[in-house]
Design a protein around this motif. Sequence first.
Motif, mmCIF file in Angstrom:
data_model
loop_
_atom_site.group_PDB
_atom_site.id
_atom_site.type_symbol
_atom_site.label_atom_id
_atom_site.label_comp_id
_atom_site.label_asym_id
_atom_site.label_seq_id
_atom_site.Cartn_x
_atom_site.Cartn_y
_atom_site.Cartn_z
ATOM 1 N N TYR A 18 0.850 -1.182 0.000
ATOM 2 C CA TYR A 18 0.000 0.000 0.000
ATOM 3 C C TYR A 18 0.889 1.236 0.000
ATOM 4 O O TYR A 18 2.063 1.175 0.341
ATOM 5 C CB TYR A 18 -0.957 -0.012 1.191
ATOM 6 N N TYR A 20 1.140 5.621 0.829
ATOM 7 C CA TYR A 20 0.586 6.750 1.556
ATOM 8 C C TYR A 20 1.551 7.935 1.451
ATOM 9 O O TYR A 20 2.706 7.768 1.035
ATOM 10 C CB TYR A 20 0.300 6.398 3.023
ATOM 11 N N GLU A 22 3.419 11.115 3.394
ATOM 12 C CA GLU A 22 3.825 11.539 4.734
ATOM 13 C C GLU A 22 5.081 12.401 4.629
ATOM 14 O O GLU A 22 6.034 12.026 3.923
ATOM 15 C CB GLU A 22 4.104 10.304 5.596
ATOM 16 N N LYS A 104 -6.122 10.869 -5.871
ATOM 17 C CA LYS A 104 -5.296 11.060 -4.676
ATOM 18 C C LYS A 104 -3.896 11.542 -5.059
ATOM 19 O O LYS A 104 -3.370 12.492 -4.485
ATOM 20 C CB LYS A 104 -5.212 9.748 -3.891
#
Length: 121
Positions: A18, A20, A22, A104
């Motif tokens: 996955y 993400y 940050e 996204k």
Amino acid sequence: MIFFGVIMMIGAIHNMQYYYFEDNSIIVRSLFGIIVKLELNKVKAYIETLPTYSSWVVCLDETWICIYDVSISDNYLYRFKHGCSNKRKYKRIQIVFTEKNINKIKQYIQISPRNVFGHCF
């Protein structure tokens, strides 16, 4: 037989990846840890269609979002040649092409189309 099952389970867990965002970075990880971390201000992103599934009879192409560190983005040797190939060795990330993922990623990175002509071997 149990040994083979354990090996298959470890492989399946490792392939469950996955991504993400940050600290101004995009990170891809699995349950075993971080696979790739790239700084957002040092990447280029492309939509690429790459050979992903193949057998001795057929080769199927899939569309991917490919994110490269700028140091390798224009070097053909470091581009993705096929799908499902995130590895720690290279500064690049491959994400499944979906509308949710596109929306996204577009919040952080400009995405361009790129023609890739891969071949299944």
